[in-house]
Design a protein around this motif. Structure first.
Motif, PDB file in Angstrom:
ATOM      1  N   GLU A   1       0.825  -1.207   0.000  1.00 54.93           N
ATOM      2  CA  GLU A   1       0.000   0.000   0.000  1.00 54.93           C
ATOM      3  C   GLU A   1       0.862   1.261   0.000  1.00 54.93           C
ATOM      4  O   GLU A   1       0.551   2.233  -0.700  1.00 54.93           O
ATOM      5  CB  GLU A   1      -0.940  -0.002   1.213  1.00 54.93           C
ATOM      6  CG  GLU A   1      -2.004  -1.071   1.133  1.00 54.93           C
ATOM      7  CD  GLU A   1      -2.752  -1.300   2.424  1.00 54.93           C
ATOM      8  OE1 GLU A   1      -3.751  -2.044   2.382  1.00 54.93           O
ATOM      9  OE2 GLU A   1      -2.352  -0.761   3.482  1.00 54.93           O
TER      10      GLU A   1
ATOM     11  N   GLU B   1      -0.872  -0.589 -10.301  1.00 54.75           N
ATOM     12  CA  GLU B   1      -1.706   0.350 -11.067  1.00 54.75           C
ATOM     13  C   GLU B   1      -1.354   1.794 -10.747  1.00 54.75           C
ATOM     14  O   GLU B   1      -1.260   2.629 -11.646  1.00 54.75           O
ATOM     15  CB  GLU B   1      -3.183   0.098 -10.781  1.00 54.75           C
ATOM     16  CG  GLU B   1      -3.714  -1.165 -11.405  1.00 54.75           C
ATOM     17  CD  GLU B   1      -5.186  -1.387 -11.104  1.00 54.75           C
ATOM     18  OE1 GLU B   1      -5.890  -0.407 -10.765  1.00 54.75           O
ATOM     19  OE2 GLU B   1      -5.626  -2.534 -11.204  1.00 54.75           O
ATOM     20  N   ARG B   2      -1.158   2.101  -9.482  1.00 52.72           N
ATOM     21  CA  ARG B   2      -0.853   3.468  -9.078  1.00 52.72           C
ATOM     22  C   ARG B   2       0.543   3.903  -9.539  1.00 52.72           C
ATOM     23  O   ARG B   2       0.750   5.051  -9.891  1.00 52.72           O
ATOM     24  CB  ARG B   2      -0.986   3.618  -7.573  1.00 52.72           C
ATOM     25  CG  ARG B   2      -2.434   3.469  -7.111  1.00 52.72           C
ATOM     26  CD  ARG B   2      -2.583   3.642  -5.647  1.00 52.72           C
ATOM     27  NE  ARG B   2      -2.502   5.076  -5.317  1.00 52.72           N
ATOM     28  CZ  ARG B   2      -2.537   5.546  -4.089  1.00 52.72           C
ATOM     29  NH1 ARG B   2      -2.644   4.701  -3.064  1.00 52.72           N
ATOM     30  NH2 ARG B   2      -2.460   6.825  -3.853  1.00 52.72           N
ATOM     31  N   ILE B   3       1.479   2.970  -9.523  1.00 47.62           N
ATOM     32  CA  ILE B   3       2.845   3.299  -9.941  1.00 47.62           C
ATOM     33  C   ILE B   3       2.907   3.559 -11.442  1.00 47.62           C
ATOM     34  O   ILE B   3       3.639   4.430 -11.896  1.00 47.62           O
ATOM     35  CB  ILE B   3       3.810   2.163  -9.535  1.00 47.62           C
ATOM     36  CG1 ILE B   3       4.008   2.181  -8.014  1.00 47.62           C
ATOM     37  CG2 ILE B   3       5.145   2.280 -10.262  1.00 47.62           C
ATOM     38  CD1 ILE B   3       4.728   0.968  -7.473  1.00 47.62           C
TER      39      ILE B   3
ATOM     40  N   GLY C   1       2.301   1.860  -3.407  1.00 53.51           N
ATOM     41  CA  GLY C   1       1.279   2.424  -4.277  1.00 53.51           C
ATOM     42  C   GLY C   1       1.051   3.897  -3.993  1.00 53.51           C
ATOM     43  O   GLY C   1       0.881   4.701  -4.910  1.00 53.51           O
TER      44      GLY C   1
ATOM     45  N   ALA D   1      -2.992  -3.279  -6.829  1.00 54.38           N
ATOM     46  CA  ALA D   1      -3.390  -1.874  -6.735  1.00 54.38           C
ATOM     47  C   ALA D   1      -2.173  -0.963  -6.772  1.00 54.38           C
ATOM     48  O   ALA D   1      -2.196   0.092  -7.423  1.00 54.38           O
ATOM     49  CB  ALA D   1      -4.187  -1.642  -5.447  1.00 54.38           C
ATOM     50  N   ALA D   2      -1.099  -1.364  -6.102  1.00 53.43           N
ATOM     51  CA  ALA D   2       0.128  -0.563  -6.111  1.00 53.43           C
ATOM     52  C   ALA D   2       0.712  -0.465  -7.519  1.00 53.43           C
ATOM     53  O   ALA D   2       1.134   0.611  -7.943  1.00 53.43           O
ATOM     54  CB  ALA D   2       1.152  -1.163  -5.149  1.00 53.43           C
TER      55      ALA D   2
ATOM     56  N   GLU E   1       8.483  -2.281  -9.082  1.00 50.24           N
ATOM     57  CA  GLU E   1       7.554  -3.034  -9.934  1.00 50.24           C
ATOM     58  C   GLU E   1       7.826  -4.536  -9.948  1.00 50.24           C
ATOM     59  O   GLU E   1       6.897  -5.330  -9.832  1.00 50.24           O
ATOM     60  CB  GLU E   1       7.551  -2.475 -11.354  1.00 50.24           C
ATOM     61  CG  GLU E   1       6.775  -1.183 -11.448  1.00 50.24           C
ATOM     62  CD  GLU E   1       6.513  -0.767 -12.880  1.00 50.24           C
ATOM     63  OE1 GLU E   1       6.012  -1.600 -13.661  1.00 50.24           O
ATOM     64  OE2 GLU E   1       6.816   0.390 -13.205  1.00 50.24           O
TER      65      GLU E   1
END
Length: 99
Positions: A59, A95-97, A62, A92-93, A72
């Motif tokens: 988390e 995707e945010r990165i 992210g 989710a992380a 990654e």
């Protein structure tokens, strides 16, 4: 946050008590991209024996966002964690990165 306080949080990721590692990751997540210097230690926590610490590390990575791009590969590995909450946090992380 000043550099000394950030270094303190990063050191807390190495503490033997899981709850301390978890709370350090939570605090780093709140800092967002400002916590980028913590990325190497957060990557290590992705393989922690504590499920919650692993999830909180994902988390935090992210929350750091694109500044955590070096995480990654480790996050892709974490998407295969045996615990679904860790897998979900890793996806989710990623995707945010990648934004």
């Amino acid at each position: 946050m000043d550099a000394e306080a950030l270094e303190h949080l990063i050191r807390r990721l190495k503490e033997p008590e899981a709850a301390v590692r978890q709370q350090a990751a939570v605090a780093l997540a709140e800092l967002g991209a400002e916590a980028a210097p913590a990325v190497p230690e957060l990557i290590k926590v992705l393989t922690d024996r504590s499920v919650t610490a692993r999830r909180r590390a994902a988390e935090a990575l992210g929350a750091i966002g694109p500044a955590a791009a070096e995480a990654e590969a480790a996050l892709r590995e974490a998407t295969r964690d045996p615990i679904h909450t860790v897998r979900n946090a890793a996806w989710a992380a990623l995707e945010r990165i990648r934004r």
